[in-house]
Each structure stands twice: as C-alpha cells, then as structure tokens.
Design an enzyme around this catalytic site. Structure first.
Site, short mmCIF file in Angstrom:
data_model
loop_
_atom_site.label_atom_id
_atom_site.label_comp_id
_atom_site.label_asym_id
_atom_site.label_seq_id
_atom_site.Cartn_x
_atom_site.Cartn_y
_atom_site.Cartn_z
N THR B 181 55.48 59.45 42.98
CA THR B 181 55.38 60.18 44.01
C THR B 181 53.82 60.35 44.38
O THR B 181 52.82 60.11 43.43
CB THR B 181 55.70 61.30 43.00
OG1 THR B 181 57.10 61.27 42.88
CG2 THR B 181 55.60 62.92 43.81
N ARG B 209 70.64 62.86 45.49
CA ARG B 209 69.86 63.64 44.42
C ARG B 209 68.67 64.46 45.08
O ARG B 209 67.78 63.95 45.68
CB ARG B 209 69.40 62.70 43.20
CG ARG B 209 68.54 63.27 42.31
CD ARG B 209 67.02 62.96 42.65
NE ARG B 209 66.23 63.15 41.17
CZ ARG B 209 64.83 62.98 41.22
NH1 ARG B 209 64.08 62.78 42.11
NH2 ARG B 209 64.39 63.50 40.06
N VAL B 210 68.54 65.74 44.76
CA VAL B 210 67.22 66.48 45.21
C VAL B 210 66.39 66.54 43.71
O VAL B 210 66.88 67.06 42.72
CB VAL B 210 67.66 67.96 45.68
CG1 VAL B 210 66.52 68.59 45.96
CG2 VAL B 210 68.47 67.68 46.75
N GLY B 211 64.92 66.09 43.94
CA GLY B 211 64.10 66.07 42.87
C GLY B 211 63.18 67.39 42.73
O GLY B 211 63.71 68.45 43.63
N ASP B 212 62.33 67.26 42.00
CA ASP B 212 61.23 68.51 41.77
C ASP B 212 60.34 68.65 43.06
O ASP B 212 59.81 69.53 43.40
CB ASP B 212 60.32 68.27 40.56
CG ASP B 212 59.64 67.10 40.53
OD1 ASP B 212 60.03 66.28 41.06
OD2 ASP B 212 58.57 67.26 40.00
N THR B 231 53.96 65.24 39.31
CA THR B 231 54.81 63.87 39.24
C THR B 231 55.39 63.45 37.91
O THR B 231 54.74 63.79 37.10
CB THR B 231 53.73 62.75 39.80
OG1 THR B 231 54.22 61.53 39.84
CG2 THR B 231 52.27 62.79 39.21
N GLY B 232 56.36 62.88 37.93
CA GLY B 232 56.96 62.34 36.75
C GLY B 232 58.56 62.47 36.72
O GLY B 232 59.13 62.13 37.83
N GLY B 234 61.28 64.03 37.51
CA GLY B 234 61.52 65.27 38.13
C GLY B 234 62.44 66.24 37.54
O GLY B 234 62.32 67.54 37.69
#
Lengths: 314, 314
Positions: B181, B209-212, B231-232, B234
C-alpha cells in the site's frame, strides 16, 4: 452470571405520529416485539450476545416494513443493494458485506465473513459468491420488492427531474426515508457485548454506494466497553467514525456510556442526522437520536420491555 | 504562515535489506523521492494538504514497484481490485472507492467522490461508472499488470494447493507481500491536515474483499488533530479502527501524536502487522511500524528530506 440486555432499532428519521398510520404502527411494533423476543429467548437460554443480535436483526430483515433485507429501498439503477455488519466485542472479530442483491439475510452473511476470518468486509458479486459457497439462503431480487420502496424511488426520480441534483447537496433529503436501517446490541449473561446492523441503504443512492452500516467503526462497532449500532444519514456517521467514537470517549475520556453517546449524537453529528443504540458492560442501554423519531426498543432479563417510535416515548 | 510537512509510505512488511536487490532499492527510493517532490512542490507553492497528498499518491500509483495503481497485486480470481481513500482534516469530508479494475488513479477517484459530496464510499462497477462520468482516466486491466505480482499470485495458488486454506488462518502470510500500500499525510502552510491511501489489496484475496485503505477510520483518517495513513495486514487495522484511534487518543486522552501512534502500533495492533505515518498540527511526523521494514519518507519546508526502508534508518 449477569442479567442480559437486548436493544434493537428500526431506523431514525424526521417523522411524527402524523406520518405513520395506526396500521403501520401496529406492524412496526409487532416486528420490533418479535425481534426482541427472538434475541431475548437466546440470551435467556444462555446463548451469546453475538447470536442474539444476529437473530434479532434477521427478524427485522424479514419484515417488509423496514429498509433491510425484504423491504429494502432501491438504488438509482432500480436495484436493491443491501449491506450489513456484525461485531463481537470480546474478540473484536467483525464481518461485513455490501452490494448484495440476492442474499436473504445480509446479517448472516456478515456473520459468515466473520467466522471465516480471512477478511472482514466483502463487496458485490464476490460477497454473493461467498454467501453461495457458505450455503446461505439466496432469493430472486423480486423477493425484496415492496410497492412502498418502488414508489419512494419513483418520487425521487420525479424530484430529481424537477430540480438539479447539485442543489440538493449533501443532505439529499434522506429524511424522506422514514423507516430505515435496523440494528441490535446486546449484553449476554457472561457480560459479552455484540452489535449488528443491516440496511438497504438510501433510496436513489449511486449504484455501489457503501454506507456506514457495514463500515466497522462508523455504523457498527463493539468492544469490551460498549456495543453500538447507528441509523441515519450514513455519510455523516462515516466522516465522524461515530460508533467507534462512543467507545473511544468512554475508554480514553472516562465518560459514561450516556455521556459518550449523547456527545456523539448531539454535539458531533449534525442535527437531524439520526441516532444510535448502545449497551455497556453493566447493561446500561442508551438510545439517543437527534431527529424527531427513532424506532427503538429493549428488553431485559428482569422482564422489562419497551418499544417506542416517537420523541416522547421511553 | 506555517512550515509545511509531507510524509509518504510505500508499504510495510517483514523484509530486510537481504530481500531487496540494490536495483529494486534504487527504484523504490527514486519513486519515493518523486512522490515527495510532487507533493512538496504544491505545498511550497501554498497549495492545500489535500492537493499534496493526492499528488504524492498519484506518483506512487504510477510506479509499478508498489502495490497500488499500476503494479497492484491480484485477487484470487486473477483480477486487480484496487481501492483508495482521501480525507480533508479541516472539514472531515472524505471520499473512498473499492473494487476498481480500470481506474488509473484510484486516489483521484476518491477525491472526486469527496468533491461530489453525495456519498463517501463507492464500490465496484458503480464506482467505475462514476469515474467515467467524471472523466477520470481509465486503462485496460493489462495496464496494471506486472510479472512480479503475477508470480506472487501463482506462488500463492501453489501454496494453497499444498496446504488446506483453513490451516493458514487469519494471518494468511500477508507478509510475503513485501511492497504494499502507498499513502501520504500532510500539513500545509495554513496548518490544514489531509491523508490519502491507495492499494491493490492483498494477493489472492477473496474477490470483493474491502480492506482498511478505503475504510475511513481504519486505514485513512484526518481531522484537526492529526492525519493518518496505514499499511499492513488490513483486517487488523479494521477491527481496531486504527487510524481514527490515533486521533481519539490525542483528543480524549491528551496523548501526543507520538504517544498515540506508538500505542496503536505497538500496544493495540499485533506484532508484525504493519505501521502508519501521521502528522499533527505542529508538523510533527511519526512513522512507527511493528514489522522489520516500512518504506517511508518525509520532507519539510526547511529543505529537510529523508527516505528509509529498514528498521535502522531515519
């Protein structure tokens, strides 16, 4: 052993008793009672807060009077796009889904996403494929249809045709959608907290719009301090991370649940934008809203029970 | 007039200098320098923090070495599904988008969603239709392709074929994705804060999939206290509403930016799960991470400038 508590909501808006017929009101109160009964029976049997909020929301998803599951509103493209979330306050595990056109119980898909554990949030056709793989109940889009919501979309289209969209702005007259989102929060006999929310979103929304309901921290949140489910003008709740804000004020600011929830609803969110229900570890229930009505109710292990729609009730 | 500050990141992970060739490192440092240069030039000219974070992220979206825009990873179905968010700390207006297969600059779509103002978050084909209506640049999906990410997906598929997915569990070896990211945070000369984040998500993620990253409060957040880009892994950031938590600890707990960010990264998030960059109203920059590496850098009005990849740098 702790005394269990369950609260549910069926949407907030700027409505009064003049906007709702007696027949509609009976239908609403009956569905709320059934939702509280379904969740309360599980809690009474020693089941988890997680199971109770899922069961309560499933009842309201099946009730066509509410904007969730069957009875969901229409997006601008004439489709239902449903969404939901659930969160376990003990582990902070969470599941959410959006852009659902055929999933009978969006909250159960959210639960399945949570239990699967690989991801927190699935959208659109990927979410539906996951629901199918999990064996969840799917329905033809026509299953979710109601004349009321079809008329609501038609009214919006007529309104837009008369007036430039730009002039409508951010508020976008969401308040015309009297019966909204549904949700539940619970504390079980082991003092565990959980929250769940489900919605059809906003009538005439842009296709693909994601609201606060499935956004962990905005419309749905639970941890060891409190469980929160929100309803109203979702974009306002998203910009303010409203559900998580209730918990943060308690944990970092030493505020009570009442103080935290009231600050978020009356000081942070714009007037008229909606409300929330929340429960803390002690079983305190708060249900503040900054518009004229919110369909809400609670029940407890001691047998106390109440349902209200308007400002003056409970 | 205040001295402006800009920080950017290009992903965190459990990598060391042994995992990155000298040629790769030069490519990374060059892109980070160009991103800081693009955003810094705007800030130096008196432009807004919002414009600066968008410009910096656009540079990194175009650099194929990062998992955002061109160079994004592949979902399990072999497609790119990109997502991004941007937030203005002054007004708390925000925009986000997910499930993008063809949008050249996801961060610019997030900005367009924010400027449109009707919604905060758009997903999938609805988001792409909105991008098209706004005249944003679209590309054929092949534009985003890199051999590196195609090989990454193939390696994942081989790994899955050998080992039951259930055994992989929640961690799901996300750390094999060394370059992640991208994001930026800024304070401008009028002391306004803004944050932006963009990503291809996680290799082999479930479609949809929806991430952070696009979740306001989880991977991206800005208000009057601070601006944060994460970042990481999520899902961990989503369950903990990590980006908003940095602000909440400052505003309700009277913690400094350093204390808040360190608490979130080292006490709340699991070890090895990632990091964040954040800036406060005084222009303080923090860049904590709980894994061995995070690609990060900053520049300031006084000409100071640094880029680092590994634990011991800057």
């Amino acid at each position: 052993m702790h005394a269990w508590t369950l609260a549910v909501h069926g949407g907030a808006g700027n409505f009064t008793s003049e906007h709702i017929t007696k027949a509609e009101e009976r239908e609403i109160r009956d569905a709320m009672q059934r939702a509280l009964g379904a969740g309360g029976a599980l809690l009474q049997a020693g089941d988890s807060a997680l199971a109770a909020v899922e069961a309560a929301v499933e009842v309201l998803e099946d009730a066509p009077r509410f904007n969730a599951g069957r009875g969901s509103c229409y997006a601008a493209n004439g489709k239902h796009e449903m969404e939901a979330a659930i969160m376990d306050g003990v582990t902070r595990r969470a599941g959410a889904a959006t852009g659902l056109e055929t999933v009978r119980h969006p909250v159960s898909l959210a639960r399945a996403v949570m239990e699967d554990g690989r991801h927190v949030f699935l959208a659109g056709s990927g979410a539906t494929a996951f629901a199918e793989a999990q064996g969840l109940q799917l329905e033809d889009p026509s299953f979710f249809r109601t004349d009321r919501m079809a008329q609501n979309l038609a009214a919006w289209k007529a309104y837009e045709a008369k007036q430039a969209v730009e002039a409508v702005g951010d508020g976008f007259h969401w308040t015309s959608q009297k019966f909204g989102t549904v949700g539940a929060v619970a504390r079980d006999t082991q003092q565990r907290l959980a929250a769940a929310t489900s919605t059809g979103g906003r009538t005439n929304k842009y296709p693909g719009r994601v609201g606060d309901t499935p956004t962990i921290g905005a419309g749905t949140y639970a941890d060891e301090a409190c469980a929160v489910s929100c309803t109203g003008n979702g974009e306002e709740f998203m910009r303010r991370v409203a559900a998580y804000d209730v918990s943060a004020r308690m944990r970092y600011g030493d505020a009570t649940l009442r103080e935290s929830a009231d600050s978020v609803v009356f000081d942070v969110l714009p007037e008229g934008s909606g409300g929330l229900i929340a429960v803390d570890r002690e079983g305190t229930v708060v249900m503040p809203f900054n518009c004229s009505g919110m369909i809400r109710g609670y029940c407890r292990a001691d047998g106390s029970f109440a349902v209200g729609l308007y400002g003056s009730e409970i």
